[in-house]
Scaffold this active site. Structure first.
Site, mmCIF file in Angstrom:
data_model
loop_
_atom_site.group_PDB
_atom_site.id
_atom_site.type_symbol
_atom_site.label_atom_id
_atom_site.label_comp_id
_atom_site.label_asym_id
_atom_site.label_seq_id
_atom_site.Cartn_x
_atom_site.Cartn_y
_atom_site.Cartn_z
ATOM 1 N N ASP A 103 0.812 -1.220 0.000
ATOM 2 C CA ASP A 103 0.000 0.000 0.000
ATOM 3 C C ASP A 103 0.844 1.267 0.000
ATOM 4 O O ASP A 103 0.425 2.315 0.513
ATOM 5 C CB ASP A 103 -0.956 0.021 1.211
ATOM 6 N N LYS A 107 2.014 2.013 -5.121
ATOM 7 C CA LYS A 107 2.600 1.433 -6.344
ATOM 8 C C LYS A 107 1.710 1.685 -7.562
ATOM 9 O O LYS A 107 2.207 1.968 -8.653
ATOM 10 C CB LYS A 107 2.781 -0.090 -6.167
ATOM 11 N N ASN A 110 -5.240 -10.152 -3.503
ATOM 12 C CA ASN A 110 -4.891 -9.587 -2.191
ATOM 13 C C ASN A 110 -4.411 -8.144 -2.384
ATOM 14 O O ASN A 110 -4.466 -7.340 -1.462
ATOM 15 C CB ASN A 110 -3.827 -10.436 -1.471
ATOM 16 N N GLY A 119 -4.505 -4.272 -3.791
ATOM 17 C CA GLY A 119 -5.488 -3.245 -4.116
ATOM 18 C C GLY A 119 -4.715 -2.004 -4.505
ATOM 19 O O GLY A 119 -4.044 -1.396 -3.665
ATOM 20 N N HIS A 120 -4.728 -1.663 -5.779
ATOM 21 C CA HIS A 120 -3.932 -0.538 -6.280
ATOM 22 C C HIS A 120 -4.875 0.565 -6.756
ATOM 23 O O HIS A 120 -5.729 0.326 -7.604
ATOM 24 C CB HIS A 120 -3.018 -1.000 -7.425
ATOM 25 N N THR A 121 -4.688 1.751 -6.202
ATOM 26 C CA THR A 121 -5.589 2.855 -6.498
ATOM 27 C C THR A 121 -4.939 3.829 -7.471
ATOM 28 O O THR A 121 -3.791 4.238 -7.261
ATOM 29 C CB THR A 121 -5.928 3.620 -5.203
ATOM 30 N N GLN A 173 2.045 -6.104 -3.156
ATOM 31 C CA GLN A 173 2.535 -6.263 -1.775
ATOM 32 C C GLN A 173 3.826 -5.444 -1.574
ATOM 33 O O GLN A 173 3.921 -4.365 -2.131
ATOM 34 C CB GLN A 173 2.763 -7.751 -1.446
ATOM 35 N N ARG A 211 -5.413 0.661 8.607
ATOM 36 C CA ARG A 211 -4.004 0.278 8.561
ATOM 37 C C ARG A 211 -3.305 0.765 9.830
ATOM 38 O O ARG A 211 -3.594 1.862 10.309
ATOM 39 C CB ARG A 211 -3.337 0.887 7.328
HETATM 40 P P1 GDP Z 1 -0.641 0.316 -3.582
HETATM 41 O O1 GDP Z 1 -1.270 -0.940 -3.103
HETATM 42 O O2 GDP Z 1 0.827 0.362 -3.290
HETATM 43 O O3 GDP Z 1 -0.922 0.624 -5.023
HETATM 44 O O4 GDP Z 1 -1.290 1.499 -2.716
HETATM 45 P P2 GDP Z 1 -2.867 1.681 -2.382
HETATM 46 O O5 GDP Z 1 -3.553 2.160 -3.596
HETATM 47 O O6 GDP Z 1 -3.391 0.470 -1.702
HETATM 48 O O7 GDP Z 1 -2.801 2.786 -1.254
HETATM 49 C C1 GDP Z 1 -2.278 4.058 -1.495
HETATM 50 C C2 GDP Z 1 -3.364 5.094 -1.220
HETATM 51 O O8 GDP Z 1 -2.769 6.371 -1.147
HETATM 52 C C3 GDP Z 1 -4.387 5.209 -2.343
HETATM 53 O O9 GDP Z 1 -5.621 5.616 -1.807
HETATM 54 C C4 GDP Z 1 -3.803 6.310 -3.240
HETATM 55 O O10 GDP Z 1 -4.763 7.006 -4.008
HETATM 56 C C5 GDP Z 1 -3.233 7.225 -2.204
HETATM 57 N N1 GDP Z 1 -2.052 8.009 -2.601
HETATM 58 C C6 GDP Z 1 -0.998 7.636 -3.383
HETATM 59 N N2 GDP Z 1 -0.078 8.631 -3.421
HETATM 60 C C7 GDP Z 1 -0.573 9.626 -2.635
HETATM 61 C C8 GDP Z 1 -0.060 10.899 -2.228
HETATM 62 O O11 GDP Z 1 1.026 11.323 -2.586
HETATM 63 N N3 GDP Z 1 -0.855 11.633 -1.384
HETATM 64 C C9 GDP Z 1 -2.071 11.197 -0.938
HETATM 65 N N4 GDP Z 1 -2.777 11.977 -0.121
HETATM 66 N N5 GDP Z 1 -2.559 10.012 -1.307
HETATM 67 C C10 GDP Z 1 -1.817 9.238 -2.122
HETATM 68 P P1 IMO Z 2 -0.862 -4.195 -2.224
HETATM 69 O O1 IMO Z 2 -0.401 -4.741 -3.561
HETATM 70 C C1 IMO Z 2 -0.968 -4.600 2.103
HETATM 71 C C2 IMO Z 2 -0.811 -8.672 3.712
HETATM 72 C C3 IMO Z 2 -2.054 -9.091 4.475
HETATM 73 C C4 IMO Z 2 -1.433 -10.028 5.499
HETATM 74 C C5 IMO Z 2 -0.343 -10.728 4.677
HETATM 75 C C6 IMO Z 2 -0.755 -12.090 4.114
HETATM 76 O O2 IMO Z 2 -2.153 -3.475 -2.285
HETATM 77 O O3 IMO Z 2 0.233 -3.420 -1.576
HETATM 78 P P2 IMO Z 2 -2.321 -12.797 2.068
HETATM 79 O O4 IMO Z 2 -3.787 -12.560 1.841
HETATM 80 O O5 IMO Z 2 -1.439 -12.260 1.002
HETATM 81 O O6 IMO Z 2 -2.014 -14.233 2.393
HETATM 82 O O7 IMO Z 2 -1.996 -11.971 3.436
HETATM 83 O O8 IMO Z 2 -0.025 -9.855 3.616
HETATM 84 N N1 IMO Z 2 -1.053 -8.177 2.342
HETATM 85 C C7 IMO Z 2 -1.057 -6.885 2.006
HETATM 86 N N2 IMO Z 2 -0.937 -5.774 2.774
HETATM 87 N N3 IMO Z 2 -1.080 -4.485 0.770
HETATM 88 C C8 IMO Z 2 -1.178 -5.574 -0.009
HETATM 89 O O9 IMO Z 2 -1.162 -5.517 -1.361
HETATM 90 C C9 IMO Z 2 -1.215 -6.850 0.606
HETATM 91 N N4 IMO Z 2 -1.319 -8.118 0.149
HETATM 92 C C10 IMO Z 2 -1.210 -8.920 1.219
HETATM 93 O O10 IMO Z 2 -2.678 -7.980 5.084
HETATM 94 O O11 IMO Z 2 -0.790 -9.286 6.506
HETATM 95 MG MG MG Z 3 -2.832 -1.579 -1.848
#
Ligand code: GDP
Ligand code: IMO
Ligand code: MG
Length: 429
Positions: free
Chosen positions: A13, A16, A38, A40-42, A225, A310
């Site tokens: 999270d 990425k 597993n 979740g990319h926003t 991850q 988180r």
């Molecule tokens: P990922 O799994 O690594 O792709 O990250 P996620 O999408 O799960 O979580 C990142 C969150 O932070 C998302 O809601 C993004 O839209 C948000 N985000 C990413 N970069 C920034 C930033 O520079 N500032 C803020 N406020 N939000 C951000």
């Molecule tokens: P992105 O790509 C954050 C964590 C779970 C748990 C551990 C094992 O959005 O960054 P699993 O379901 O993979 O067997 O869970 O890994 N986990 C993540 N935490 N971001 C993720 O993906 C994750 N994918 C798995 O919360 O601790």
């Molecule tokens: Mg994520």
């Protein structure tokens, strides 16, 4: 002809998806190589927010092809749902644009049931998985009895192999966990229907990626991850079941390391974690609430996949240096710098203390973090809203100082600083 690799440098999270979206402007292909839904990319484009779980984030750009590599585990039902959602929003998800490796593994309802049953049986010792069947699907892969995407090329083969798989999984569900069995005929019929939809997307993606790279075009490997969740290099056993590190991109795509270009470590300006496991810089109370937010903003720290709050804390440079080493990072992309505005003080963990001794590196890797206490370097914070910054010189002096300390302590240059979730809210250094 580079393969540029985008890596989560923490516990996932880090942003990425957002960094991939920005870099995909100049790429031909974006490829996922590990994990499944597993992740979740926003991606935020103006007022539109896309949440991607299986499909690569680059697909939001009309000219970019998406590859789901052999290192992934794919739930076909969730794949079809995600494709349909994107199609409804005008994204072209034809078989020319979305390609699945024939060697990727499939997640079935039995894997999900086993994941949940295993977590329930662990009780307080649970991993805190996302409950998506990831661990059991990789277990079947390594035990050489998994279902591969290629079985979906033919509806009859898909149904037969699913029946045998459910019969095996039922033995564990009933015998080990005392859970009700699944109806093998019903799941087989479901998979036969998925086969019709998915068959056109199945390809030799390793061959395809080679052709693209040899033609001189850029492929982005979109990590899921993070390095600290890696099965070998993470905070074992509180990890996922795949190899999110940069090395995983080569095995997970079937591309050799000679193509590697940039290896970009994405890290928040602070640190978060979902699920269980050690977190030396975790903070609680008002400070944690400032970092997490209330859930009102789309970027507040609540899981994209599970909605769980988180855990939040300060940026840990010992772990970041470790991530840089195991991934061979060439640079850092810092995200969410804007979230630190208004905190009176900012902190960086520069070492650990345990039993009276100080450490700059982990003696036995991150699976032995218990008992290590963070040593902090504190600096004054800043109050300015930094979301409008497009150059380093637009940032307050205190924020620039913070970034330069990260560079010095990590031993890496920062090439991108994200100051908001939207595509344009970025400083390219
Ligand atoms: P990922 O799994 O690594 O792709 O990250 P996620 O999408 O799960 O979580 C990142 C969150 O932070 C998302 O809601 C993004 O839209 C948000 N985000 C990413 N970069 C920034 C930033 O520079 N500032 C803020 N406020 N939000 C951000
Ligand atoms: P992105 O790509 C954050 C964590 C779970 C748990 C551990 C094992 O959005 O960054 P699993 O379901 O993979 O067997 O869970 O890994 N986990 C993540 N935490 N971001 C993720 O993906 C994750 N994918 C798995 O919360 O601790
Ligand atoms: Mg994520």
């Amino acid at each position: 002809m580079p393969l540029d690799i985008i890596i989560g440098a923490q516990w996932g999270d880090e942003g990425k998806g957002r960094i991939t979206d920005r870099l995909a402007e100049r790429a031909a292909v974006t490829a996922r190589y590990s994990g499944g839904d597993n992740a979740g990319h926003t991606v935020t484009v103006g007022s539109e927010i896309f949440k991607l779980h299986l499909l690569p984030s680059g697909l939001i750009h009309p000219g970019v092809v998406g590859v789901l590599g052999n290192g992934m585990v794919i739930n076909p039902q969730r794949f079809i749902e995600e494709m349909d959602k994107l199609a409804a929003r005008g994204v072209n998800v034809s078989s020319e644009r979305v390609k699945i490796s024939y060697a990727a593994h499939l997640i079935t309802p039995a894997h999900i049931a086993l994941d949940k049953a295993s977590e329930a049986a662990l009780g307080r010792g649970k991993i805190g998985t996302t409950g998506r069947g990831i661990g059991p699907a990789y277990t079947d892969k390594v035990a050489r009895r998994g279902l591969r995407a290629e079985s979906l090329a033919d509806a009859r083969v898909a149904a037969d192999s699913v029946k045998a798989h459910i019969a095996r999984a039922n033995a564990s569900l009933q015998g080990v966990y005392g859970q009700p069995p699944l109806d093998a005929e019903a799941v087989a019929a479901e998979f036969a229907a998925y086969a019709e939809r998915i068959a056109p997307h199945i390809a030799d993606t390793s061959m395809y990626l080679h052709q693209v790279l040899k033609a001189g075009m850029t492929v982005l490997a979109e990590g899921a991850q993070g390095g600290l969740l890696d099965i070998d290099h993470g905070t074992y056993p509180y990890v996922t079941s795949s190899s999110p590190v940069s090395g995983g991109a080569f095995t997970g795509l079937g591309v050799g390391p000679q193509f590697a270009g940039r290896i970009i470590g994405v890290t928040k300006a602070f640190q978060t974690r979902v699920g269980e496991g050690p977190f030396p810089t975790e903070t609680f109370g008002a400070e944690a609430e400032c970092l997490r937010g209330t859930g009102q903003n789309p970027w507040d720290e609540f899981g994209t996949t599970t909605g769980r709050p988180r855990r939040c804390g300060w940026l840990d440079l010992v772990l970041l240096r470790y991530s840089a080493r195991i991934n061979g990072l060439t640079e850092l992309a810092i995200t969410k710098l804007d979230v630190l505005s208004g905190l009176g003080r900012v902190r960086l963990c520069v070492g650990y203390r345990k039993e009276g001794k100080e450490f700059n590196e982990l003696p036995l890797g991150p699976s032995h973090l218990e008992g290590f206490e963070a040593i902090y370097e504190d600096a004054p914070g800043w109050d300015e809203d930094v979301r409008g910054a497009r150059a380093l010189s637009d940032l307050p002096e205190a924020a620039r100082h913070y970034l330069s300390r990260i560079e010095a302590l990590a031993g890496l240059k920062i090439s991108m600083v994200s100051v908001g979730p939207e595509r344009e809210q970025m400083v390219i250094v």
